[in-house]
Write an enzyme that holds these catalytic residues in place. Structure first.
Site, PDB file in Angstrom:
ATOM      1  N   PRO A 209      57.539 -33.275 -11.437  1.00 11.87           N
ATOM      2  CA  PRO A 209      56.445 -32.395 -11.845  1.00 11.87           C
ATOM      3  C   PRO A 209      55.403 -32.226 -10.736  1.00 11.87           C
ATOM      4  O   PRO A 209      55.375 -33.033  -9.810  1.00 11.87           O
ATOM      5  CB  PRO A 209      55.817 -33.121 -13.045  1.00 11.87           C
ATOM      6  N   PRO A 210      54.551 -31.200 -10.830  1.00 10.74           N
ATOM      7  CA  PRO A 210      53.536 -30.972  -9.802  1.00 10.74           C
ATOM      8  C   PRO A 210      52.582 -32.166  -9.692  1.00 10.74           C
ATOM      9  O   PRO A 210      52.265 -32.792 -10.693  1.00 10.74           O
ATOM     10  CB  PRO A 210      52.774 -29.747 -10.306  1.00 10.74           C
ATOM     11  N   GLY A 211      52.164 -32.448  -8.485  1.00 18.28           N
ATOM     12  CA  GLY A 211      51.145 -33.464  -8.279  1.00 18.28           C
ATOM     13  C   GLY A 211      51.639 -34.891  -8.304  1.00 18.28           C
ATOM     14  O   GLY A 211      50.850 -35.829  -8.344  1.00 18.28           O
ATOM     15  N   GLY A 213      53.349 -36.275  -5.917  1.00 16.01           N
ATOM     16  CA  GLY A 213      53.402 -36.838  -4.571  1.00 16.01           C
ATOM     17  C   GLY A 213      54.656 -36.505  -3.787  1.00 16.01           C
ATOM     18  O   GLY A 213      55.023 -37.245  -2.879  1.00 16.01           O
ATOM     19  N   LYS A 214      55.298 -35.398  -4.095  1.00 17.02           N
ATOM     20  CA  LYS A 214      56.504 -35.030  -3.351  1.00 17.02           C
ATOM     21  C   LYS A 214      56.156 -34.676  -1.909  1.00 17.02           C
ATOM     22  O   LYS A 214      56.774 -35.178  -0.974  1.00 17.02           O
ATOM     23  CB  LYS A 214      57.205 -33.841  -4.029  1.00 17.02           C
ATOM     24  N   GLU A 432      35.915 -34.602 -36.371  1.00 18.40           N
ATOM     25  CA  GLU A 432      36.376 -35.645 -35.446  1.00 18.40           C
ATOM     26  C   GLU A 432      36.548 -36.980 -36.156  1.00 18.40           C
ATOM     27  O   GLU A 432      37.506 -37.707 -35.917  1.00 18.40           O
ATOM     28  CB  GLU A 432      35.403 -35.787 -34.269  1.00 18.40           C
ATOM     29  N   ASP A 508      44.663 -28.575 -32.760  1.00 15.10           N
ATOM     30  CA  ASP A 508      45.368 -29.577 -33.575  1.00 15.10           C
ATOM     31  C   ASP A 508      46.629 -28.973 -34.170  1.00 15.10           C
ATOM     32  O   ASP A 508      47.691 -29.593 -34.188  1.00 15.10           O
ATOM     33  CB  ASP A 508      44.471 -30.062 -34.726  1.00 15.10           C
TER      34      ASP A 508
HETATM   35  P1  ADP Z   1      53.421 -32.471  -5.188  1.00 12.04           P
HETATM   36  O1  ADP Z   1      53.852 -32.028  -3.839  1.00 12.04           O
HETATM   37  O2  ADP Z   1      54.413 -33.364  -5.871  1.00 12.04           O
HETATM   38  O3  ADP Z   1      52.978 -31.377  -6.085  1.00 12.04           O
HETATM   39  P2  ADP Z   1      51.409 -33.768  -3.663  1.00 12.04           P
HETATM   40  O4  ADP Z   1      52.273 -34.590  -2.790  1.00 12.04           O
HETATM   41  O5  ADP Z   1      50.843 -32.547  -3.067  1.00 12.04           O
HETATM   42  O6  ADP Z   1      52.161 -33.402  -5.006  1.00 12.04           O
HETATM   43  O7  ADP Z   1      50.263 -34.702  -4.221  1.00 12.04           O
HETATM   44  C1  ADP Z   1      48.934 -34.270  -4.311  1.00 12.04           C
HETATM   45  C2  ADP Z   1      47.985 -35.424  -4.082  1.00 12.04           C
HETATM   46  O8  ADP Z   1      48.062 -36.360  -5.144  1.00 12.04           O
HETATM   47  C3  ADP Z   1      48.308 -36.218  -2.849  1.00 12.04           C
HETATM   48  O9  ADP Z   1      47.694 -35.665  -1.725  1.00 12.04           O
HETATM   49  C4  ADP Z   1      47.738 -37.585  -3.169  1.00 12.04           C
HETATM   50  O10 ADP Z   1      46.365 -37.631  -2.873  1.00 12.04           O
HETATM   51  C5  ADP Z   1      47.892 -37.670  -4.665  1.00 12.04           C
HETATM   52  N1  ADP Z   1      49.083 -38.453  -5.043  1.00 12.04           N
HETATM   53  C6  ADP Z   1      50.131 -37.993  -5.733  1.00 12.04           C
HETATM   54  N2  ADP Z   1      51.046 -38.971  -5.939  1.00 12.04           N
HETATM   55  C7  ADP Z   1      50.576 -40.070  -5.330  1.00 12.04           C
HETATM   56  C8  ADP Z   1      51.062 -41.411  -5.177  1.00 12.04           C
HETATM   57  N3  ADP Z   1      52.236 -41.803  -5.697  1.00 12.04           N
HETATM   58  N4  ADP Z   1      50.302 -42.282  -4.492  1.00 12.04           N
HETATM   59  C9  ADP Z   1      49.121 -41.902  -3.967  1.00 12.04           C
HETATM   60  N5  ADP Z   1      48.618 -40.664  -4.077  1.00 12.04           N
HETATM   61  C10 ADP Z   1      49.305 -39.755  -4.754  1.00 12.04           C
HETATM   62 ZN    ZN Z   2      40.625 -31.582 -34.098  1.00 15.44          ZN
END
Ligand code: ADP
Ligand code: ZN
Ligand code: MG
Length: 617
Positions: A209-211, A213-214, A432, A508
């Site tokens: 998934p995005p974010g 750390g790929k 809530e 919800d």
């Molecule tokens: P992706 O390419 O998977 O969408 P990114 O490699 O661009 O994600 O990750 C975005 C940021 O999130 C990185 O620059 C880093 O700061 C943080 N991050 C993501 N995964 C990790 C991890 N396993 N350890 C440390 N930082 C991470």
């Molecule tokens: Zn609610």
């Protein structure tokens, strides 16, 4: 359309010159005559002589064909012309009358001058301007790396340590790291592998998934590897002109072959590697398709034993063209998943090193609250905590900063200036507390850690936070049902107290429906359908598009079952609230006054004078 493939970028220059030349002609034909046509009045020779005699003529230019002269009346100078006559006395006459005399250049020199000024100079200016513009374009497109960048493909070459990112900067993701280490190791010492007869896969695909750390992992590979590392993003291949992307691919692989052993990294490969559709020859995706074909050709073409390894990253593996995934291309998949509890804690710690943190910050607790957060989210949490510390005038980030920033990242900024009417606030408070109470009165549901009725920019008017004690990977049917009941608790409280319903429950409803539907169609949790899947989920990383795989009649039945399931839980929730209506009033009142209450406060009030409670059935 495609004849120009060999000379990418030439066409716009020709086009540009053409426009310039047309513009010059227009200027010359329309504008210049207009300037010289400043009202010259024609007179006959006699009038001219009379005026000279009378002393009216101020100055005269005598040419071969025309005589131009000026006269000033009332301070205003007017221009006149007359045909030249064969008049030998003219000069002495003019001299006697005190007229200023000037000669006129011959036609030929003036023509030369006009040509030069009107055509040559503008063309020169345009050519120079064009050169300058195209140079600027080239340099902004291609070479932000000086000697490091090369040719037409703007892949950046990282040599060892030039990124400064190491595997130690990537927290968690041990499996991915292990697989990547193997590849790096192979490139360092291919002999070790070839002796046994093992050969490295040509390509490996980082999937997740995005974010997660790929891209970061790939950069770490560059930092760890002692071989050249070419990095390019898929979107950089997609160019304005058909054929340029393919040219770039060709160029990239040519470079890689020369520098082998080396690693080539293609980020966001889905931008070029999407499934080719059979839409035919007309599609606007010509360029992408050509680029993809070129990539496939190159991957087949090069010699695997030479030591070029291709890494690619994507978050939509199932949208990739199957041709890319077949053996001999990207046949190894490296999963890069969302971090688990421990992984989250490690990621928080890695990023917390970059900011000043109070000694007593409990990262484990923060990681626990950030269920489902990606590495990028967590990096954001740490940064938000630091920002908040600065805003509050502290020198380092505290536990409270982290907790607040989790809510910021997960639920949007606290929006203090958005004011609810007191009636609305009361409804939100009951809503809530309804969630929280239903959750608390059931066993097997995550404890409530915080309830707030401070609106967020995300649009939520209030929000009940439940955090599990430990990570869950399996959820039982009972837990899922309880979750639906808790979700319906908000609406149930509104019905019970105000005898009406509001729009505040839309989120919800959405979530409850999603869970109920998945229970029946995907998890086999209904008696009717047993273990038959009725939905296929594609694209699991980006929200999950699902497609039904059952007949129309079954769909109708499925829908009815979903409604039934939610209704049962809704009634259960209402029952729980009816039985605990005293507590509901008490806690809602407290929440209304305090706006935010913690899990402990909530439990305190709840357990003060134990009421008869109903457990789930
Ligand atoms: P992706 O390419 O998977 O969408 P990114 O490699 O661009 O994600 O990750 C975005 C940021 O999130 C990185 O620059 C880093 O700061 C943080 N991050 C993501 N995964 C990790 C991890 N396993 N350890 C440390 N930082 C991470
Ligand atoms: Zn609610
Ligand atoms: Mg990325």
């Amino acid at each position: 359309m495609k004849q120009d493939n060999k000379k990418p970028g030439k066409r716009p220059m020709y086009f540009y010159y053409l426009i310039a030349i047309v513009a010059i002609f227009l200027i010359n034909f329309l504008l210049l005559p207009a300037i010289s046509r400043r009202s010259i009045e024609e007179t006959d020779y006699t009038t001219f002589l009379q005026n000279v005699e009378a002393g009216n003529v101020e100055a005269a230019q005598v040419g071969d064909e025309y005589i131009y002269y000026t006269m000033t009346e009332d301070g205003q100078t007017s221009y006149y012309e007359t045909l030249t006559m064969d008049d030998p006395d003219l000069v002495s006459r003019l001299y006697a009358a005190g007229v200023k005399m000037e000669g006129v250049e011959t036609e030929s020199t003036s023509l030369l001058w006009t040509l030069f000024a009107g055509y040559v100079i503008p063309i020169l200016i345009f050519v120079l301007l064009g050169r300058w513009l195209s140079n600027r374009m080239m340099s902004s497109m291609g070479g932000n790396g000086g000697a490091m960048s090369f040719g037409k493909s703007n892949a950046k070459v990282y040599v060892k340590s030039s990124t400064g990112i190491k595997f130690s900067d990537v927290a968690g993701e041990d499996e991915a790291k292990e697989l990547l280490t193997e590849i790096i190791d192979y490139l360092h010492d291919p002999q070790k592998y070839t002796e046994i007869g093992a050969s490295m896969p040509k390509g490996a695909l980082l999937v997740g998934p995005p974010g997660t750390g790929k891209t970061l992992l790939a950069k770490a590979v560059a930092g760890e590897a002692e071989v050249p590392f070419f990095s390019i993003s898929g979107s950089e291949f997609v160019e304005m002109f058909v054929g340029m992307g393919a040219a770039k691919v060709r160029d990239l692989f040519k470079q890689a072959n020369e520098k082998a052993p080396c690693i080539v990294f293609i980020d966001e490969i889905d931008t070029i590697g999407k499934k080719r559709d059979s839409a035919g020859f007309t599609g606007g995706n010509d360029e992408r398709e050509q680029t993809l074909n070129q990539l496939l050709t190159e991957m087949d073409g090069f010699d695997g034993s030479k030591g070029v390894v291709i890494l690619a990253a994507t978050n939509r593996p199932d949208s990739l063209d199957p041709a890319l995934l077949r053996p001999g291309r990207f046949d190894r998949r490296i999963p890069v998943d969302l971090p688990d509890l421990q992984g989250r804690e490690e990621i928080l710690k890695v990023h917390a090193k970059k900011i000043r943190v109070a000694d007593n910050v409990r990262f484990g607790e923060i990681a626990r609250a950030a269920v489902g957060a990606s590495g990028a989210d967590l990096a954001n949490v740490v940064n938000e905590a630091a920002l908040r510390a600065v805003r509050e005038g502290r020198k380092f980030a505290t536990q409270e900063d982290f907790q607040e920033s989790i809510e910021v990242v997960i639920a949007g900024y606290q929006k203090k200036n958005r004011v609810l009417s007191s009636k609305e606030k009361l409804i939100v408070a009951y809503h809530e507390v309804g969630h929280a109470l239903v959750a608390a009165k059931q066993t097997n549901s995550a404890p409530v850690t915080k309830i707030t009725i401070i609106p967020r920019t995300s649009g939520a008017l209030g929000y009940t936070m439940q955090v599990d004690d430990e990570e869950h990977f399996l959820m039982s049917k009972e837990e899922l049902e309880n979750k639906i009941a808790s979700l319906t608790g908000g609406r149930a409280a509104e019905e019970l107290i105000f005898h009406t319903v509001t729009t505040g429950a839309s989120n919800d409803i959405e979530q409850a429906t999603k869970i109920a539907r998945a229970m029946i169609s995907r998890y086999g949790m209904s008696d009717e359908f047993d273990m038959v899947a009725m939905e296929n989920v594609t694209n699991q990383y980006l929200g999950g598009d699902s497609s039904l795989t059952c007949s129309f009649e079954t769909q109708t039945l499925l829908d009815r079952k979903v409604v039934e399931l939610v209704r049962t839980q809704h009634e259960k929730a209402r029952k729980i609230l009816e039985d605990n209506v005293g507590k509901l009033h008490e806690i809602a009142k407290y929440l209304y006054d305090h706006e935010t209450i913690s899990g402990e406060e909530f439990m305190d009030i709840l357990c003060k004078t134990p009421e008869l409670t109903v457990s789930e059935t």
